[in-house]
Design a protein around this motif. Sequence first.
Motif, PDB file in Angstrom:
ATOM      1  N   THR A  12       7.080 -14.322  -3.800  1.00  0.00           N
ATOM      2  CA  THR A  12       7.767 -13.254  -3.571  1.00  0.00           C
ATOM      3  C   THR A  12       6.372 -12.494  -2.464  1.00  0.00           C
ATOM      4  O   THR A  12       8.022 -11.856  -2.088  1.00  0.00           O
ATOM      5  N   GLY A  13       5.522 -12.637  -2.729  1.00  0.00           N
ATOM      6  CA  GLY A  13       4.814 -11.581  -1.837  1.00  0.00           C
ATOM      7  C   GLY A  13       5.259 -11.868   0.065  1.00  0.00           C
ATOM      8  O   GLY A  13       5.078 -10.893   0.729  1.00  0.00           O
ATOM      9  N   LYS A  14       5.213 -13.196   0.266  1.00  0.00           N
ATOM     10  CA  LYS A  14       5.437 -13.890   1.584  1.00  0.00           C
ATOM     11  C   LYS A  14       6.707 -13.567   2.133  1.00  0.00           C
ATOM     12  O   LYS A  14       7.715 -12.822   3.046  1.00  0.00           O
ATOM     13  N   ILE A  15       7.916 -13.292   0.946  1.00  0.00           N
ATOM     14  CA  ILE A  15       9.154 -12.905   1.267  1.00  0.00           C
ATOM     15  C   ILE A  15       9.417 -11.524   1.559  1.00  0.00           C
ATOM     16  O   ILE A  15       9.879 -10.739   2.628  1.00  0.00           O
ATOM     17  N   ASN A  16       8.295 -10.640   0.693  1.00  0.00           N
ATOM     18  CA  ASN A  16       8.640  -9.241   0.703  1.00  0.00           C
ATOM     19  C   ASN A  16       8.140  -9.059   2.179  1.00  0.00           C
ATOM     20  O   ASN A  16       8.510  -7.247   2.985  1.00  0.00           O
ATOM     21  N   ALA A  17       6.864  -9.646   2.268  1.00  0.00           N
ATOM     22  CA  ALA A  17       6.181  -9.606   3.755  1.00  0.00           C
ATOM     23  C   ALA A  17       7.344  -9.265   4.783  1.00  0.00           C
ATOM     24  O   ALA A  17       7.416  -8.112   5.964  1.00  0.00           O
ATOM     25  N   LYS A  18       8.027 -10.162   4.681  1.00  0.00           N
ATOM     26  CA  LYS A  18       9.087 -10.485   5.618  1.00  0.00           C
ATOM     27  C   LYS A  18      10.067  -9.323   5.321  1.00  0.00           C
ATOM     28  O   LYS A  18      10.627  -8.781   7.108  1.00  0.00           O
ATOM     29  N   PHE A  19      10.237  -8.847   4.494  1.00  0.00           N
ATOM     30  CA  PHE A  19      11.350  -7.739   4.719  1.00  0.00           C
ATOM     31  C   PHE A  19      10.190  -6.092   5.407  1.00  0.00           C
ATOM     32  O   PHE A  19      11.280  -5.812   6.543  1.00  0.00           O
ATOM     33  N   GLU A  20       9.276  -5.572   5.269  1.00  0.00           N
ATOM     34  CA  GLU A  20       8.268  -4.622   5.213  1.00  0.00           C
ATOM     35  C   GLU A  20       8.157  -5.011   6.832  1.00  0.00           C
ATOM     36  O   GLU A  20       8.590  -4.348   7.391  1.00  0.00           O
ATOM     37  N   GLU A  21       7.770  -6.081   7.748  1.00  0.00           N
ATOM     38  CA  GLU A  21       7.548  -6.504   8.694  1.00  0.00           C
ATOM     39  C   GLU A  21       8.965  -6.254   9.811  1.00  0.00           C
ATOM     40  O   GLU A  21       8.911  -5.851  11.062  1.00  0.00           O
ATOM     41  N   ALA A  22      10.670  -5.750   9.326  1.00  0.00           N
ATOM     42  CA  ALA A  22      11.353  -5.847   9.886  1.00  0.00           C
ATOM     43  C   ALA A  22      11.821  -4.362   9.442  1.00  0.00           C
ATOM     44  O   ALA A  22      13.169  -4.084   9.989  1.00  0.00           O
ATOM     45  N   GLY A  23      10.708  -3.712   9.044  1.00  0.00           N
ATOM     46  CA  GLY A  23      10.957  -2.502   9.032  1.00  0.00           C
ATOM     47  C   GLY A  23      12.072  -1.876   7.603  1.00  0.00           C
ATOM     48  O   GLY A  23      12.241  -0.627   7.496  1.00  0.00           O
ATOM     49  N   LEU A  24      11.750  -2.986   6.598  1.00  0.00           N
ATOM     50  CA  LEU A  24      13.114  -2.979   5.203  1.00  0.00           C
ATOM     51  C   LEU A  24      11.809  -2.157   4.177  1.00  0.00           C
ATOM     52  O   LEU A  24      11.218  -2.595   4.394  1.00  0.00           O
ATOM     53  N   ARG A  25      12.252  -1.187   3.815  1.00  0.00           N
ATOM     54  CA  ARG A  25      11.545  -0.332   2.606  1.00  0.00           C
ATOM     55  C   ARG A  25      11.886  -0.630   0.964  1.00  0.00           C
ATOM     56  O   ARG A  25      13.616  -0.961   0.704  1.00  0.00           O
ATOM     57  N   ILE A  26      11.204  -1.153   0.437  1.00  0.00           N
ATOM     58  CA  ILE A  26      11.337  -1.652  -0.974  1.00  0.00           C
ATOM     59  C   ILE A  26      11.268  -0.724  -1.909  1.00  0.00           C
ATOM     60  O   ILE A  26       9.919   0.064  -1.924  1.00  0.00           O
ATOM     61  N   ILE A  27      12.220   0.856  -1.707  1.00  0.00           N
ATOM     62  CA  ILE A  27      12.370   1.446  -3.302  1.00  0.00           C
ATOM     63  C   ILE A  27      13.193   1.517  -4.193  1.00  0.00           C
ATOM     64  O   ILE A  27      13.091   1.835  -5.119  1.00  0.00           O
TER      65      ILE A  27
END
Length: 140
Positions: free
Chosen positions: A20-35
């Motif tokens: 989960t953490g590694k996948i979330n890092a990919k989203f955040e590095e791409a500029g996507l915010r987990i809201i």
Amino acid sequence: MATERTLSIIKPDATKRNLTGKINAKFEEAGLRIIAQKRIHLTKAQAGTFYAVHAERPFYDELCEFMASGPVVVQVLEGESAIAKNREVMGATNPADAAQGTIRAEFAESVGENSVHGSDAPETAAVEIAYFFSGLELVG
Ligand code: IDP
């Protein structure tokens, strides 16, 4: 370009491998915010309703079994062109075809057990977000 929201699911193959953490890092590095984000365990019937659009496909039963086989993390991602950007970060459905550096190229196990789901259009994103979250749970 407009700010969009999209529904993402980290699938059971990935939660099982503690990704989960590694996948979330990919989203955040791409500029996507987990809201919005929560970990849930779907029943097969709930997975079936979510994937009802695929009901006629030969892999539907297998897909519903898989999605109910362990916990998933459902989340709402927000950002510029979030729907397309998320699908770019996810990579092609079949990990064998997914571009290098994408989530599915790095983590997916097969075309079925491919680690993530992402909405494919604004209309489906709205329906899919509403399936899992109330407006109060979206904290942009
Ligand atoms: P997508 O998730 O990349 O948008 P879709 O074609 O909408 O791909 O398929 C939904 C999900 O159904 C896929 O992510 C995958 O888990 C599963 N799936 C798609 N094709 C197959 C297949 O040929 N065998 C088994 N499962 C499949």
